[in-house]
Design an enzyme around this catalytic site. Structure first.
Site, mmCIF file in Angstrom:
data_model
loop_
_atom_site.group_PDB
_atom_site.id
_atom_site.type_symbol
_atom_site.label_atom_id
_atom_site.label_comp_id
_atom_site.label_asym_id
_atom_site.label_seq_id
_atom_site.Cartn_x
_atom_site.Cartn_y
_atom_site.Cartn_z
ATOM 1 N N GLY A 138 5.235 4.645 -5.474
ATOM 2 C CA GLY A 138 4.500 4.031 -4.050
ATOM 3 C C GLY A 138 3.716 3.072 -4.933
ATOM 4 O O GLY A 138 4.214 2.723 -6.310
ATOM 5 N N SER A 192 1.800 -0.148 -6.845
ATOM 6 C CA SER A 192 0.755 -0.091 -7.455
ATOM 7 C C SER A 192 -0.602 -0.594 -6.625
ATOM 8 O O SER A 192 -0.081 -1.039 -5.685
ATOM 9 C CB SER A 192 0.644 -1.666 -8.725
ATOM 10 O OG SER A 192 -0.773 -1.426 -9.421
ATOM 11 N N GLY A 193 -1.713 0.380 -6.699
ATOM 12 C CA GLY A 193 -2.523 0.034 -6.038
ATOM 13 C C GLY A 193 -2.472 1.503 -5.262
ATOM 14 O O GLY A 193 -3.642 1.125 -4.256
ATOM 15 N N GLY A 223 -2.338 4.560 -4.116
ATOM 16 C CA GLY A 223 -3.330 5.692 -4.587
ATOM 17 C C GLY A 223 -2.667 7.011 -4.799
ATOM 18 O O GLY A 223 -3.122 7.563 -4.521
ATOM 19 N N LYS A 224 -1.221 6.245 -5.423
ATOM 20 C CA LYS A 224 -0.850 7.230 -6.236
ATOM 21 C C LYS A 224 -1.529 8.725 -7.144
ATOM 22 O O LYS A 224 -1.570 9.521 -6.987
ATOM 23 C CB LYS A 224 0.300 7.307 -7.056
ATOM 24 C CG LYS A 224 1.958 6.387 -6.172
ATOM 25 C CD LYS A 224 2.855 6.362 -7.907
ATOM 26 C CE LYS A 224 2.625 4.882 -8.563
ATOM 27 N NZ LYS A 224 1.803 3.481 -8.011
ATOM 28 N N SER A 225 -2.091 7.459 -7.977
ATOM 29 C CA SER A 225 -3.224 8.184 -9.494
ATOM 30 C C SER A 225 -4.310 8.825 -8.364
ATOM 31 O O SER A 225 -4.779 10.536 -8.712
ATOM 32 C CB SER A 225 -4.093 7.779 -9.679
ATOM 33 O OG SER A 225 -2.655 7.066 -10.304
ATOM 34 N N SER A 284 8.351 4.243 -10.121
ATOM 35 C CA SER A 284 9.310 4.552 -9.668
ATOM 36 C C SER A 284 10.254 3.817 -8.765
ATOM 37 O O SER A 284 10.876 4.062 -7.311
ATOM 38 C CB SER A 284 9.830 5.903 -9.609
ATOM 39 O OG SER A 284 9.219 6.918 -8.713
HETATM 40 N N1 LIG Z 1 4.825 -5.486 -13.429
HETATM 41 C C1 LIG Z 1 4.098 -4.742 -13.690
HETATM 42 N N2 LIG Z 1 5.191 -3.428 -12.683
HETATM 43 C C2 LIG Z 1 4.460 -2.616 -12.202
HETATM 44 N N3 LIG Z 1 3.506 -2.401 -12.486
HETATM 45 C C3 LIG Z 1 3.188 -3.291 -13.371
HETATM 46 C C4 LIG Z 1 3.587 -3.805 -14.478
HETATM 47 N N4 LIG Z 1 2.970 -4.573 -15.482
HETATM 48 C C5 LIG Z 1 1.901 -3.514 -15.539
HETATM 49 N N5 LIG Z 1 1.871 -2.700 -14.718
HETATM 50 C C6 LIG Z 1 0.775 -1.540 -14.764
HETATM 51 O O1 LIG Z 1 2.571 -0.421 -14.860
HETATM 52 C C7 LIG Z 1 2.082 0.999 -13.661
HETATM 53 C C8 LIG Z 1 3.097 0.801 -13.832
HETATM 54 O O2 LIG Z 1 4.063 2.119 -14.370
HETATM 55 P P1 LIG Z 1 5.029 2.988 -13.859
HETATM 56 O O3 LIG Z 1 5.812 3.722 -15.082
HETATM 57 O O4 LIG Z 1 4.822 3.884 -12.667
HETATM 58 O O5 LIG Z 1 6.236 1.689 -13.808
HETATM 59 S S1 LIG Z 1 7.923 2.518 -13.784
HETATM 60 O O6 LIG Z 1 8.152 3.500 -12.959
HETATM 61 O O7 LIG Z 1 8.490 2.029 -14.385
HETATM 62 O O8 LIG Z 1 7.925 1.152 -12.162
HETATM 63 C C9 LIG Z 1 1.261 0.455 -12.700
HETATM 64 O O9 LIG Z 1 0.501 1.109 -12.773
HETATM 65 P P2 LIG Z 1 -0.629 2.032 -11.002
HETATM 66 O O10 LIG Z 1 -0.707 0.720 -10.950
HETATM 67 O O11 LIG Z 1 -0.804 3.027 -11.519
HETATM 68 O O12 LIG Z 1 1.170 1.952 -10.273
HETATM 69 C C10 LIG Z 1 0.051 -0.998 -13.318
HETATM 70 O O13 LIG Z 1 -1.348 -0.532 -14.042
HETATM 71 N N1 LIG Z 2 -6.472 6.854 1.789
HETATM 72 C C1 LIG Z 2 -6.493 6.792 0.473
HETATM 73 N N2 LIG Z 2 -5.711 7.520 -0.327
HETATM 74 C C2 LIG Z 2 -5.749 7.155 -1.624
HETATM 75 N N3 LIG Z 2 -6.559 6.374 -2.048
HETATM 76 C C3 LIG Z 2 -7.218 5.344 -1.722
HETATM 77 C C4 LIG Z 2 -7.093 5.536 -0.339
HETATM 78 N N4 LIG Z 2 -8.276 4.467 0.007
HETATM 79 C C5 LIG Z 2 -8.269 4.096 -0.634
HETATM 80 N N5 LIG Z 2 -8.442 4.097 -2.109
HETATM 81 C C6 LIG Z 2 -7.998 3.397 -2.973
HETATM 82 O O1 LIG Z 2 -6.739 3.181 -3.335
HETATM 83 C C7 LIG Z 2 -7.123 2.868 -4.529
HETATM 84 C C8 LIG Z 2 -5.695 3.189 -5.249
HETATM 85 O O2 LIG Z 2 -5.114 3.784 -6.842
HETATM 86 P P1 LIG Z 2 -4.695 4.222 -7.239
HETATM 87 O O3 LIG Z 2 -4.995 5.712 -7.077
HETATM 88 O O4 LIG Z 2 -4.833 4.153 -9.084
HETATM 89 O O5 LIG Z 2 -3.345 3.799 -6.931
HETATM 90 P P2 LIG Z 2 -1.964 3.929 -7.701
HETATM 91 O O6 LIG Z 2 -2.017 4.785 -8.600
HETATM 92 O O7 LIG Z 2 -0.507 4.090 -7.006
HETATM 93 O O8 LIG Z 2 -1.712 2.878 -8.520
HETATM 94 C C9 LIG Z 2 -8.486 4.323 -5.345
HETATM 95 O O9 LIG Z 2 -9.071 2.789 -5.839
HETATM 96 C C10 LIG Z 2 -8.661 4.485 -4.895
HETATM 97 O O10 LIG Z 2 -10.019 4.655 -4.196
#
Ligand SMILES: Nc1ncnc2c1ncn2[C@@H]1O[C@H](COP(=O)(O)OS(=O)(=O)O)[C@@H](OP(=O)(O)O)[C@H]1O
Ligand SMILES: Nc1ncnc2c1ncn2[C@@H]1O[C@H](COP(=O)(O)OP(=O)(O)O)[C@@H](O)[C@H]1O
Length: 198
Positions: A32, A34-35, A37-39, A106
């Site tokens: 999914g 970034s942001g 909700g994966k983590s 991914s």
């Molecule tokens: N350019 C760019 N695009 C996307 N994301 C970025 C980038 N630069 C830094 N970040 C941070 O790195 C996290 C994503 O890393 P991943 O290893 O999951 O990415 S990937 O699968 O190789 O595309 C991602 O974390 P999540 O927010 O937890 O998804 C970001 O915080």
């Molecule tokens: N239903 C939901 N499921 C997952 N995250 C949610 C939901 N509603 C709100 N959020 C918020 O969205 C954000 C997701 O961040 P994060 O888990 O770091 O995403 P990712 O790992 O995909 O980058 C968190 O601040 C989380 O509290």
């Protein structure tokens, strides 16, 4: 297999470990934006499984990128390599008997297809955390979307780098419609049914 490499056969198999743990092992692969909700969901799922005494381990984007995959960037080539190494590590954890959870963007189908091939199709569950870009951007958990819009961060997924939504994920979570707790419970029940966890 590279030349001059002969695998040693160890005697404790994945099946032996699964029998001792009283549950199977496989990989739960979250994808999914970034942001999305994966983590958050992966972490709660891990807690849920741990509570049931299931052996689990979670691999997460930022953690792997600051260690094992330090030095890889966000070009297409590096993302594919990032995901390849993660899949290989996830496979090792699975062989060690863990229900292994991964939380990486991914972004492209080829990243997920590669992971599925490495891990094996019967051991791989694709979980799509489906959160629209507008919501992820509104959340902007790390402030990266703002930086991506201003051009400070290049190749940012969803803004200046593509994300291909899975066409037929094994499980989908729409975070606008479901709380973290609801999603985790639904996913836990799905896993129970599919793998008879305990
Ligand atoms: N350019 C760019 N695009 C996307 N994301 C970025 C980038 N630069 C830094 N970040 C941070 O790195 C996290 C994503 O890393 P991943 O290893 O999951 O990415 S990937 O699968 O190789 O595309 C991602 O974390 P999540 O927010 O937890 O998804 C970001 O915080
Ligand atoms: N239903 C939901 N499921 C997952 N995250 C949610 C939901 N509603 C709100 N959020 C918020 O969205 C954000 C997701 O961040 P994060 O888990 O770091 O995403 P990712 O790992 O995909 O980058 C968190 O601040 C989380 O509290």
């Amino acid at each position: 297999m590279p030349t001059n490499i002969i695998k040693h056969k160890y005697h404790i198999s994945r099946e032996d470990r699964n029998r001792q743990n009283k549950h199977g092992s496989f990989v739960i692969w979250f994808t999914g934006l970034s942001g999305s909700g994966k983590s958050t969901i992966a972490s709660k799922l891990e807690q849920r499984l741990f509570k049931e005494r299931v052996k689990t381990y979670a691999l997460d984007g930022d953690n792997i990128r600051s260690g094992l995959n330090k030095g890889l960037k966000f070009t297409r080539e590096d993302r594919l390599e990032n995901n390849r190494r993660i899949a290989e590590v996830a496979k090792l954890f699975m062989d060690a008997g863990m229900i292994t959870i991964t939380a990486f963007i991914s972004p492209l189908k080829e990243d997920r297809v590669q992971a599925k091939e490495i891990i094996g199709k019967d051991n791989f569950l694709e979980i799509y955390v489906n959160t629209p870009l507008e919501i992820c951007e509104e959340r902007d958990v790390k402030g990266f979307y703002q930086k991506a819009r201003s051009g400070e961060i290049k190749n940012f997924t969803g803004i200046s780098s593509p994300y291909e939504a899975p066409e037929a994920p094994d499980f989908e979570i729409k975070t606008e419609e479901e709380s973290v707790e609801e999603a985790v419970e639904r996913l836990y029940m799905f896993l129970q049914k599919k793998f008879k966890l305990l």
